[in-house]
Design an enzyme around this catalytic site. Structure first.
Site, PDB file in Angstrom:
ATOM      1  CD1 TRP A 102     126.893 -26.964  24.544  1.00  0.00           C
ATOM      2  CD2 TRP A 102     126.995 -24.785  24.054  1.00  0.00           C
ATOM      3  NE1 TRP A 102     125.730 -26.616  23.892  1.00  0.00           N
ATOM      4  CE2 TRP A 102     125.765 -25.291  23.583  1.00  0.00           C
ATOM      5  CE3 TRP A 102     127.274 -23.437  23.852  1.00  0.00           C
ATOM      6  CZ2 TRP A 102     124.819 -24.487  22.923  1.00  0.00           C
ATOM      7  CZ3 TRP A 102     126.342 -22.641  23.197  1.00  0.00           C
ATOM      8  CH2 TRP A 102     125.131 -23.168  22.741  1.00  0.00           C
ATOM      9  CG  ASP A 182     128.398 -24.094  30.270  1.00  0.00           C
ATOM     10  OD1 ASP A 182     127.296 -24.212  30.841  1.00  0.00           O
ATOM     11  OD2 ASP A 182     128.516 -23.839  29.049  1.00  0.00           O
ATOM     12  CE  LYS A 206     120.322 -25.702  26.648  1.00  0.00           C
ATOM     13  NZ  LYS A 206     121.621 -25.029  26.625  1.00  0.00           N
TER      14      LYS A 206
HETATM   15  C1  LIG Z   1     122.564 -24.219  25.923  1.00  0.00           C
HETATM   16  C2  LIG Z   1     123.929 -24.141  26.416  1.00  0.00           C
HETATM   17  C3  LIG Z   1     124.669 -22.943  26.370  1.00  0.00           C
HETATM   18  C4  LIG Z   1     124.119 -21.686  25.764  1.00  0.00           C
HETATM   19  O1  LIG Z   1     123.119 -21.193  26.542  1.00  0.00           O
HETATM   20  P1  LIG Z   1     122.380 -19.817  26.194  1.00  0.00           P
HETATM   21  O2  LIG Z   1     121.579 -19.596  27.421  1.00  0.00           O
HETATM   22  O3  LIG Z   1     121.582 -20.058  24.961  1.00  0.00           O
HETATM   23  O4  LIG Z   1     123.421 -18.780  25.990  1.00  0.00           O
HETATM   24  C5  LIG Z   1     125.947 -22.942  26.886  1.00  0.00           C
HETATM   25  N1  LIG Z   1     126.474 -24.041  27.423  1.00  0.00           N
HETATM   26  C6  LIG Z   1     125.817 -25.204  27.482  1.00  0.00           C
HETATM   27  C7  LIG Z   1     126.454 -26.395  28.097  1.00  0.00           C
HETATM   28  C8  LIG Z   1     124.515 -25.282  26.975  1.00  0.00           C
HETATM   29  O5  LIG Z   1     123.830 -26.446  27.037  1.00  0.00           O
END
Ligand SMILES: *Cc1c(COP(=O)(O)O)cnc(C)c1O
Length: 376
Positions: A102, A182, A206
């Site tokens: 990511w 993130d 999540k």
């Molecule tokens: C799932 C995830 C993303 C992407 O998320 P989207 O909402 O599908 O764009 C980005 N960073 C992390 C750490 C993730 O787990």
């Protein structure tokens, strides 16, 4: 009769059952008003209350002061990979740390934004990467050479695919450079000091609610740095000024997130409590893996193993052709255990232990794993 499902999906993922029950009961008749929360104007007083309550509960949960704006956006965490540099570079460069898939994606998207300017001083710098270890550890702090004049430093505090976590409480605050994280896959899994960060963001699917909502928490002094040609809908300052409602926000997803915040605060007893539970869950699964005499393996170094996403494999020497892996997945599913397939880029298995997963559910998984090993 449908048997019980144990859902270890990495995302979209399990939501608290009580939250789903409330949503079900209110689906056609929100708080006895005779309409669904999906059917009302985002500008009316009923939705305004949903939005305000969600924000207030989130402020309580994470102890967020008024120095920070809370934005409820769309486009996923992925959109933030470019929205962040668009808003925050302000003609400068930024530093990125890569600890998994990511943060790698966020780095390459940021380069696209900055490359319009075509000058070395506007570069997106990679200041550390653990790719050489196949993303099984964190970078050595001594290896990281930060630019003290960077617009920001970006990292991903929980790598959902590689299962590497940085405990935000262990990060040293940076004096001059805003820290951007993130936190998609571990936000609200433990308390931490938001004041260390300039901006944090998370896709909701999540650990917050349904897909379609992206949470951004940004320190207000970072608002207003976007280029003048930044589209309004991508400009944090404009979004904050309009309370995330330049256009129609994802109203139902915000309502669901609000129910989850309320559940965390009032049923779970806050993030300290949920964090203890998350630690127990992770300890149980990692000890099952580590005590399996290498039948199961998690390759991440112990000090940075994710408590939320646990990737593991069945020993390759025993399972060269993935026969055991496929048998594991099909038998798991027969027993109601779903969402255990590893991300397609890394294969293997993965169990995600988000807030809505109970210790009992993790026990069921661990019992299944031991039984599978015994009969394999
Ligand atoms: C799932 C995830 C993303 C992407 O998320 P989207 O909402 O599908 O764009 C980005 N960073 C992390 C750490 C993730 O787990």
């Amino acid at each position: 009769m449908a048997h019980k499902i144990y859902n270890f999906s990495a995302g979209p993922s399990k939501l608290p059952e009580v939250v789903l029950e409330i949503a079900k009961n209110e689906l056609t008749n929100y708080q006895g008003k005779g309409f669904s929360v999906m059917e009302i104007s985002h500008r009316g007083k009923d939705f305004a209350e949903v939005l305000t309550n969600a924000q207030q509960n989130l402020r309580k949960l994470l102890n967020i002061s008024d120095d920070y704006a809370i934005l409820f956006l769309q486009g996923g965490a992925t959109q933030q990979f470019s929205q962040i540099p668009l808003n925050l570079l302000g003609g400068r460069s930024a530093d990125y740390i890569i600890t998994g898939a990511w943060s790698e994606k966020s780095f390459s998207e940021a380069q696209k934004v900055s490359s319009y300017k075509n000058a070395p001083e506007h570069q997106i710098r990679l200041v550390a990467s653990t790719q050489h270890s196949n993303f099984t550890k964190l970078p050595e702090v001594s290896e990281i050479k930060l630019n003290p004049f960077a617009a920001y430093l970006h990292l991903c505090t929980n790598e959902t695919i590689h299962g590497v976590e940085i405990d935000p409480n262990r990060l040293a605050p940076l004096p001059n450079v805003p820290l951007i994280a993130d936190m998609s896959s571990h936000i609200l899994s433990r308390p931490f000091d938001i004041e260390k960060f300039g901006l944090i963001y998370a896709g909701a699917q999540k650990n917050i609610g349904p897909a379609g909502l992206t949470l951004v928490i940004v320190r207000r002094d970072l608002l207003g740095l976007a280029d003048l040609n930044t589209p309004k809908i991508l400009d944090y300052a404009q979004l904050a000024e309009n309370d995330s409602m330049i256009n129609t926000p994802p109203t139902f997803a915000i309502y669901m997130a609000g129910l989850v915040f309320d559940w965390l605060l009032n049923t779970c007893g806050g993030l300290e409590k949920i964090s203890e539970k998350n630690q127990q869950k992770a300890d149980l699964l990692y000890s099952t893996i580590d005590n399996s005499e290498n039948f199961y393996q998690n390759l991440v170094e112990k000090d940075c193993r994710s408590r939320m996403n646990v990737p593991f494999i069945i020993n390759k020497d025993l399972d060269k052709e993935n026969v055991l892996l496929n048998k594991f997945l099909s038998e798991a599913e027969k027993n109601g255990l779903i969402g255990l397939k590893g991300h397609k880029s890394v294969g293997g298995l993965r169990a995600s232990l988000y807030n809505a997963i109970s210790l009992e559910e993790v026990k069921v998984l661990c019992d299944f794993m031991q039984e599978f090993q015994r009969t394999a």
